[in-house]
Design a protein around this motif. Structure first.
Motif, PDB file in Angstrom:
ATOM      1  N   ALA A 160      22.150  65.464  14.967  1.00 28.19           N
ATOM      2  CA  ALA A 160      21.433  66.730  15.097  1.00 28.19           C
ATOM      3  C   ALA A 160      21.338  67.450  13.757  1.00 28.19           C
ATOM      4  O   ALA A 160      20.296  68.046  13.419  1.00 28.19           O
ATOM      5  N   GLN A 161      22.406  67.397  12.963  1.00 26.72           N
ATOM      6  CA  GLN A 161      22.382  68.029  11.644  1.00 26.72           C
ATOM      7  C   GLN A 161      21.442  67.294  10.685  1.00 26.72           C
ATOM      8  O   GLN A 161      20.755  67.918   9.865  1.00 26.72           O
ATOM      9  N   LEU A 162      21.401  65.974  10.793  1.00 25.51           N
ATOM     10  CA  LEU A 162      20.485  65.206   9.941  1.00 25.51           C
ATOM     11  C   LEU A 162      19.034  65.515  10.297  1.00 25.51           C
ATOM     12  O   LEU A 162      18.181  65.648   9.414  1.00 25.51           O
ATOM     13  N   ASP A 163      18.759  65.626  11.590  1.00 28.72           N
ATOM     14  CA  ASP A 163      17.398  65.935  12.019  1.00 28.72           C
ATOM     15  C   ASP A 163      16.966  67.317  11.538  1.00 28.72           C
ATOM     16  O   ASP A 163      15.798  67.537  11.193  1.00 28.72           O
ATOM     17  N   GLU A 164      17.904  68.253  11.509  1.00 23.34           N
ATOM     18  CA  GLU A 164      17.570  69.613  11.097  1.00 23.34           C
ATOM     19  C   GLU A 164      17.368  69.733   9.594  1.00 23.34           C
ATOM     20  O   GLU A 164      16.457  70.429   9.133  1.00 23.34           O
ATOM     21  N   HIS A 165      18.186  69.030   8.796  1.00 28.73           N
ATOM     22  CA  HIS A 165      18.188  69.269   7.348  1.00 28.73           C
ATOM     23  C   HIS A 165      17.584  68.135   6.520  1.00 28.73           C
ATOM     24  O   HIS A 165      17.216  68.362   5.364  1.00 28.73           O
ATOM     25  N   ASP A 166      17.523  66.913   7.041  1.00 26.26           N
ATOM     26  CA  ASP A 166      16.951  65.760   6.340  1.00 26.26           C
ATOM     27  C   ASP A 166      17.481  65.644   4.907  1.00 26.26           C
ATOM     28  O   ASP A 166      16.720  65.683   3.947  1.00 26.26           O
ATOM     29  N   PRO A 167      18.805  65.483   4.726  1.00 24.51           N
ATOM     30  CA  PRO A 167      19.371  65.445   3.368  1.00 24.51           C
ATOM     31  C   PRO A 167      19.080  64.140   2.636  1.00 24.51           C
ATOM     32  O   PRO A 167      18.814  63.105   3.253  1.00 24.51           O
ATOM     33  N   ASP A 168      19.152  64.210   1.315  1.00 26.29           N
ATOM     34  CA  ASP A 168      19.000  63.011   0.492  1.00 26.29           C
ATOM     35  C   ASP A 168      20.296  62.204   0.419  1.00 26.29           C
ATOM     36  O   ASP A 168      20.265  60.987   0.255  1.00 26.29           O
ATOM     37  N   VAL A 169      21.442  62.892   0.492  1.00 25.17           N
ATOM     38  CA  VAL A 169      22.759  62.251   0.460  1.00 25.17           C
ATOM     39  C   VAL A 169      23.619  62.877   1.547  1.00 25.17           C
ATOM     40  O   VAL A 169      23.632  64.102   1.712  1.00 25.17           O
ATOM     41  N   VAL A 170      24.336  62.035   2.298  1.00 26.27           N
ATOM     42  CA  VAL A 170      25.264  62.508   3.319  1.00 26.27           C
ATOM     43  C   VAL A 170      26.670  62.084   2.928  1.00 26.27           C
ATOM     44  O   VAL A 170      26.907  60.919   2.584  1.00 26.27           O
ATOM     45  N   PHE A 171      27.618  63.035   2.965  1.00 25.77           N
ATOM     46  CA  PHE A 171      29.020  62.734   2.728  1.00 25.77           C
ATOM     47  C   PHE A 171      29.767  62.735   4.057  1.00 25.77           C
ATOM     48  O   PHE A 171      29.705  63.702   4.818  1.00 25.77           O
ATOM     49  N   LEU A 172      30.486  61.653   4.317  1.00 25.45           N
ATOM     50  CA  LEU A 172      31.389  61.556   5.455  1.00 25.45           C
ATOM     51  C   LEU A 172      32.784  61.267   4.913  1.00 25.45           C
ATOM     52  O   LEU A 172      32.950  60.355   4.100  1.00 25.45           O
ATOM     53  N   CYS A 173      33.763  62.033   5.340  1.00 30.11           N
ATOM     54  CA  CYS A 173      35.126  61.873   4.836  1.00 30.11           C
ATOM     55  C   CYS A 173      35.999  61.304   5.951  1.00 30.11           C
ATOM     56  O   CYS A 173      36.176  61.946   6.996  1.00 30.11           O
ATOM     57  N   SER A 174      36.535  60.090   5.751  1.00 36.05           N
ATOM     58  CA  SER A 174      37.303  59.436   6.811  1.00 36.05           C
ATOM     59  C   SER A 174      38.363  58.505   6.204  1.00 36.05           C
ATOM     60  O   SER A 174      38.000  57.507   5.565  1.00 36.05           O
ATOM     61  N   PRO A 175      39.650  58.828   6.366  1.00 37.30           N
ATOM     62  CA  PRO A 175      40.223  60.014   7.001  1.00 37.30           C
ATOM     63  C   PRO A 175      39.843  61.282   6.240  1.00 37.30           C
ATOM     64  O   PRO A 175      39.727  61.270   5.021  1.00 37.30           O
ATOM     65  N   ASN A 176      39.672  62.341   7.004  1.00 36.23           N
ATOM     66  CA  ASN A 176      39.156  63.580   6.427  1.00 36.23           C
ATOM     67  C   ASN A 176      40.238  64.351   5.679  1.00 36.23           C
ATOM     68  O   ASN A 176      41.389  64.403   6.093  1.00 36.23           O
ATOM     69  N   ASN A 177      39.835  64.944   4.582  1.00 33.44           N
ATOM     70  CA  ASN A 177      40.684  65.855   3.822  1.00 33.44           C
ATOM     71  C   ASN A 177      40.089  67.255   3.981  1.00 33.44           C
ATOM     72  O   ASN A 177      38.913  67.441   3.645  1.00 33.44           O
ATOM     73  N   PRO A 178      40.791  68.227   4.592  1.00 31.91           N
ATOM     74  CA  PRO A 178      42.253  68.329   4.697  1.00 31.91           C
ATOM     75  C   PRO A 178      42.826  68.091   6.084  1.00 31.91           C
ATOM     76  O   PRO A 178      43.989  68.418   6.320  1.00 31.91           O
ATOM     77  N   THR A 179      42.071  67.537   7.026  1.00 31.13           N
ATOM     78  CA  THR A 179      42.558  67.495   8.407  1.00 31.13           C
ATOM     79  C   THR A 179      43.236  66.184   8.775  1.00 31.13           C
ATOM     80  O   THR A 179      44.014  66.140   9.729  1.00 31.13           O
ATOM     81  N   GLY A 180      42.947  65.094   8.069  1.00 34.32           N
ATOM     82  CA  GLY A 180      43.555  63.800   8.363  1.00 34.32           C
ATOM     83  C   GLY A 180      42.844  62.993   9.422  1.00 34.32           C
ATOM     84  O   GLY A 180      43.213  61.846   9.677  1.00 34.32           O
ATOM     85  N   THR A 181      41.822  63.579  10.065  1.00 32.97           N
ATOM     86  CA  THR A 181      41.128  62.897  11.156  1.00 32.97           C
ATOM     87  C   THR A 181      40.171  61.830  10.626  1.00 32.97           C
ATOM     88  O   THR A 181      39.480  62.041   9.624  1.00 32.97           O
ATOM     89  N   ALA A 182      40.127  60.701  11.310  1.00 27.01           N
ATOM     90  CA  ALA A 182      39.233  59.610  10.935  1.00 27.01           C
ATOM     91  C   ALA A 182      38.002  59.624  11.836  1.00 27.01           C
ATOM     92  O   ALA A 182      38.026  60.158  12.939  1.00 27.01           O
ATOM     93  N   LEU A 183      36.928  59.025  11.361  1.00 28.17           N
ATOM     94  CA  LEU A 183      35.690  58.951  12.121  1.00 28.17           C
ATOM     95  C   LEU A 183      35.590  57.606  12.837  1.00 28.17           C
ATOM     96  O   LEU A 183      35.921  56.557  12.271  1.00 28.17           O
TER      97      LEU A 183
END
Length: 304
Positions: free
Chosen positions: A99-122
């Motif tokens: 939904a966020q990609l459809d709204e903003h159509d970015p040129d680069v997407v960052f996904l953090c996994s495991p995430n900093n600062p929460t530690g959660t993985a995707l």
């Protein structure tokens, strides 16, 4: 390493071919040197990616709370940053991401996994959904991936089918090589070729390359402590949850937990008892790094 020191009067290999081959061997998944690029920490790796695929007139999107350097690197390269949000439990679903990609159509997407600062993985379904919908590059920051729990996937598994995927790694965490400044990424060889157009000449010294190769060669010994840290991480998660704390799932070497009030007060009270942990700026939450069994004992006792 003696040969590299003997030749310090000469410029280093500007393509770091031997180091990239060693990193590819460490990563596995059929990768070779042509799939890997290395630089001075993952920050420079990601900056080079933004210089190559973003910049003025382009956008980068990330899902916060996440690594604080991503928007700063975007700003430094003239890229407009779009700060999307994770779910209240710090996770991310495929539908929410798309939904966020459809709204903003970015040129680069960052996904953090495991995430900093929460530690959660995707979950791999999230990364897969983003790759299917994103128009541009998708960078999965896996700085803490060596600490992930059994069964937690790595985006390296998706590389063969997705030429716009980049998996960013670092030797600062699990390898204990933060002072050596070595970050790297794995991607399609065309991505590696493109990034080489923006790198500075001789951006990796001969000493850095030699030290990093030595560390990779000794990975079994250097990474042995990772398992010890994972045990303490899981112990912290289990103990805090048994005490009634809300705790974020962690695949990193730290644990984010809710304190049920002003985190600054709890942080100070722990410090007064000789235990220093991190206030990462999330209201009501604090983060503790997993260490030795004695350090875990001290933290749990002080929190009581």
């Amino acid at each position: 390493m003696q040969g590299e020191l003997r030749d310090l009067n000469r410029y280093p290999d500007r393509d770091a071919v031997a180091l990239r081959a060693a990193l590819a061997d460490y990563l596995g998944h059929g990768l070779v040197a042509a799939n890997v690029w290395a630089a001075n920490g993952s920050n420079e790796v990601q900056q080079q990616l933004l210089q190559t695929f973003a910049g003025p007139g382009r956008t980068a999107l990330g899902f916060g709370p996440s690594y604080s350097m991503h928007p700063l690197l975007a700003q430094g390269t003239g890229t407009r940053w779009i700060g999307a949000l994770r779910d209240p439990d710090f996770g991310l679903t495929p539908d929410a991401a798309v939904a966020q990609l459809d709204e903003h159509d970015p040129d680069v997407v960052f996904l953090c996994s495991p995430n900093n600062p929460t530690g959660t993985a995707l979950d791999s379904t999230v990364v897969g959904a983003v790759l299917e919908r994103a128009r541009g590059m998708v960078v999965v920051d896996e700085a803490y991936t060596e600490f992930r729990r059994a069964g937690t996937p790595t985006a390296l598994e998706l590389l063969p089918q997705h030429p716009r995927l980049v998996v960013s790694r670092t030797m600062s965490k699990a390898f204990g090589f933060a002072g050596g400044r070595l970050g790297y990424f794995a991607a399609d060889p065309a991505v590696v070729d493109a990034v080489q157009l923006v790198r500075l000449p001789y951006h990796l010294s001969a000493i850095t390359q030699a030290a990093a190769r030595a560390a990779v060669a000794q990975r079994d010994a250097l990474l042995a402590n990772v398992e010890v840290i994972k045990v303490q991480r899981d112990r912290i998660v289990g103990t805090l949850r048994a005490r009634g704390f809300r705790v974020a799932d962690s695949d990193a070497n730290f644990v984010l937990f809710e304190v049920g009030g002003d985190q600054k007060i709890v942080w100070q009270r722990l410090l007064d008892r000789g235990v220093l942990i991190r206030d990462v700026g999330l209201p009501g939450w604090l983060r503790v790094t997993a260490g030795t069994p004695a350090e875990t004992d001290a933290f749990l006792e002080a929190l009581t």
